[in-house]
Design a protein around this motif. Structure first.
Motif, mmCIF file in Angstrom:
data_model
loop_
_atom_site.group_PDB
_atom_site.id
_atom_site.type_symbol
_atom_site.label_atom_id
_atom_site.label_comp_id
_atom_site.label_asym_id
_atom_site.label_seq_id
_atom_site.Cartn_x
_atom_site.Cartn_y
_atom_site.Cartn_z
ATOM 1 N N LEU A 5 0.809 -1.211 0.000
ATOM 2 C CA LEU A 5 0.000 0.000 0.000
ATOM 3 C C LEU A 5 0.846 1.267 0.000
ATOM 4 O O LEU A 5 0.311 2.366 0.034
ATOM 5 C CB LEU A 5 -0.941 0.010 1.202
ATOM 6 C CG LEU A 5 -1.980 -1.113 1.241
ATOM 7 C CD1 LEU A 5 -2.795 -1.017 2.523
ATOM 8 C CD2 LEU A 5 -2.882 -1.067 0.028
ATOM 9 N N THR A 6 2.154 1.109 -0.057
ATOM 10 C CA THR A 6 3.047 2.262 -0.070
ATOM 11 C C THR A 6 4.068 2.110 -1.194
ATOM 12 O O THR A 6 4.253 1.026 -1.736
ATOM 13 C CB THR A 6 3.781 2.427 1.273
ATOM 14 O OG1 THR A 6 4.596 1.278 1.492
ATOM 15 C CG2 THR A 6 2.802 2.629 2.417
ATOM 16 N N ASP A 21 8.477 5.511 2.840
ATOM 17 C CA ASP A 21 7.440 4.770 2.134
ATOM 18 C C ASP A 21 6.155 5.561 2.287
ATOM 19 O O ASP A 21 5.752 5.877 3.422
ATOM 20 C CB ASP A 21 7.283 3.359 2.719
ATOM 21 C CG ASP A 21 8.500 2.493 2.429
ATOM 22 O OD1 ASP A 21 9.016 2.575 1.303
ATOM 23 O OD2 ASP A 21 8.932 1.757 3.329
ATOM 24 N N VAL A 22 5.539 5.908 1.169
ATOM 25 C CA VAL A 22 4.349 6.757 1.205
ATOM 26 C C VAL A 22 3.210 6.116 0.419
ATOM 27 O O VAL A 22 3.448 5.386 -0.544
ATOM 28 C CB VAL A 22 4.637 8.164 0.628
ATOM 29 C CG1 VAL A 22 5.692 8.870 1.450
ATOM 30 C CG2 VAL A 22 5.041 8.099 -0.831
ATOM 31 N N PRO A 23 1.978 6.392 0.804
ATOM 32 C CA PRO A 23 0.851 5.942 -0.013
ATOM 33 C C PRO A 23 0.939 6.596 -1.397
ATOM 34 O O PRO A 23 1.327 7.768 -1.502
ATOM 35 C CB PRO A 23 -0.377 6.445 0.750
ATOM 36 C CG PRO A 23 0.095 6.686 2.143
ATOM 37 C CD PRO A 23 1.541 7.076 2.026
ATOM 38 N N PRO A 24 0.609 5.882 -2.442
ATOM 39 C CA PRO A 24 0.750 6.426 -3.794
ATOM 40 C C PRO A 24 -0.017 7.725 -4.037
ATOM 41 O O PRO A 24 0.372 8.527 -4.857
ATOM 42 C CB PRO A 24 0.221 5.323 -4.702
ATOM 43 C CG PRO A 24 0.224 4.088 -3.886
ATOM 44 C CD PRO A 24 0.138 4.501 -2.463
ATOM 45 N N ARG A 25 -1.110 7.938 -3.307
ATOM 46 C CA ARG A 25 -1.931 9.130 -3.531
ATOM 47 C C ARG A 25 -1.740 10.203 -2.458
ATOM 48 O O ARG A 25 -2.532 11.122 -2.361
ATOM 49 C CB ARG A 25 -3.397 8.736 -3.668
ATOM 50 C CG ARG A 25 -3.616 7.817 -4.892
ATOM 51 C CD ARG A 25 -5.048 7.508 -5.193
ATOM 52 N NE ARG A 25 -5.879 8.671 -5.396
ATOM 53 C CZ ARG A 25 -5.984 9.391 -6.516
ATOM 54 N NH1 ARG A 25 -5.251 9.069 -7.552
ATOM 55 N NH2 ARG A 25 -6.808 10.414 -6.589
ATOM 56 N N MET A 26 -0.651 10.101 -1.697
ATOM 57 C CA MET A 26 -0.369 11.137 -0.704
ATOM 58 C C MET A 26 0.197 12.363 -1.413
ATOM 59 O O MET A 26 1.175 12.283 -2.152
ATOM 60 C CB MET A 26 0.635 10.651 0.342
ATOM 61 C CG MET A 26 1.017 11.726 1.349
ATOM 62 S SD MET A 26 2.186 11.129 2.585
ATOM 63 C CE MET A 26 1.095 11.056 4.008
ATOM 64 N N THR A 66 -0.594 19.964 -5.749
ATOM 65 C CA THR A 66 -0.928 19.517 -7.098
ATOM 66 C C THR A 66 -0.153 18.287 -7.533
ATOM 67 O O THR A 66 -0.375 17.781 -8.625
ATOM 68 C CB THR A 66 -0.683 20.634 -8.135
ATOM 69 O OG1 THR A 66 0.715 20.938 -8.168
ATOM 70 C CG2 THR A 66 -1.504 21.864 -7.836
ATOM 71 N N ILE A 67 0.776 17.818 -6.695
ATOM 72 C CA ILE A 67 1.540 16.629 -7.068
ATOM 73 C C ILE A 67 1.583 15.650 -5.900
ATOM 74 O O ILE A 67 1.511 16.036 -4.737
ATOM 75 C CB ILE A 67 2.971 16.967 -7.528
ATOM 76 C CG1 ILE A 67 3.794 17.600 -6.405
ATOM 77 C CG2 ILE A 67 2.950 17.890 -8.737
ATOM 78 C CD1 ILE A 67 5.255 17.783 -6.769
ATOM 79 N N PHE A 68 1.688 14.401 -6.254
ATOM 80 C CA PHE A 68 1.830 13.357 -5.248
ATOM 81 C C PHE A 68 3.293 13.270 -4.820
ATOM 82 O O PHE A 68 4.203 13.578 -5.604
ATOM 83 C CB PHE A 68 1.371 12.005 -5.802
ATOM 84 C CG PHE A 68 -0.079 11.951 -6.168
ATOM 85 C CD1 PHE A 68 -1.062 12.151 -5.206
ATOM 86 C CD2 PHE A 68 -0.470 11.703 -7.469
ATOM 87 C CE1 PHE A 68 -2.411 12.099 -5.530
ATOM 88 C CE2 PHE A 68 -1.817 11.652 -7.802
ATOM 89 C CZ PHE A 68 -2.783 11.853 -6.840
ATOM 90 N N ALA A 69 3.520 12.841 -3.611
ATOM 91 C CA ALA A 69 4.884 12.678 -3.111
ATOM 92 C C ALA A 69 5.678 11.728 -4.004
ATOM 93 O O ALA A 69 6.860 11.965 -4.260
ATOM 94 C CB ALA A 69 4.864 12.181 -1.664
#
Length: 159
Positions: A5-6, A21-26, A66-69
């Motif tokens: 999930l990350t 490790d980040v969620p794709p939509r963060m 406006t952008i994901f991490a």
């Protein structure tokens, strides 16, 4: 959070390497504020209209909402905290001297947008300044003190 999930990211943020490790939509703004406690980057509108979340991504003023991490992976990100850790950047000082802040909510985004301009053109005129900050909203100052502060900082940077 489980690994599936990350996504791993590696960024340079304010001069230091950050691996996470980040969620794709963060959103990048949420990563900065929630994961790194860099709260100078503000969330103002949630629609990318206000500019309070402006940071530099690879030297370019970017609204971090406006952008994901994960899209910033491999990038160099500078927040208001990294512009000058002592708070003595010419823009920060001129905003104080010119009374270009009242509530202060827009100030970090305004300074980051302005510094992107002044990094490439410290001799920018008032028209160029207005264009550079047109994506940043201020509800307190009427913009004229902000423009004066940016022009003053530009003159100082030329010395």
């Amino acid at each position: 959070m489980s690994a599936e999930l990350t996504r791993p990211v590696s960024l340079e943020i304010n001069g230091r390497t950050v691996d996470a490790d980040v969620p794709p939509r963060m959103l990048l703004v949420d990563f900065l504020r929630e994961s790194l406690d860099l709260t100078g980057t503000h969330v103002g509108c949630d629609t990318s209209q206000c500019g309070a979340c402006t940071v530099h991504v690879d030297g370019i003023a970017t609204k971090s909402c406006t952008i994901f991490a994960v899209q910033a992976d491999g990038s160099c990100v500078t927040t208001i905290e990294g512009l000058d850790p002592e708070g003595r950047h010419p823009l920060q000082m001129s905003f104080q001297r010119c009374h270009a802040l009242q509530c202060g909510y827009c100030t970090p985004g305004m300074i980051m947008a302005a510094s992107s301009l002044l990094n490439t053109d410290p001799a920018a005129d008032a028209e160029a300044v207005r264009e550079a900050i047109e994506g940043n909203l201020c509800r307190c100052t009427g913009y004229q003190p902000i423009i004066e502060a940016i022009l003053e900082a530009g003159r100082e940077l030329q010395l």
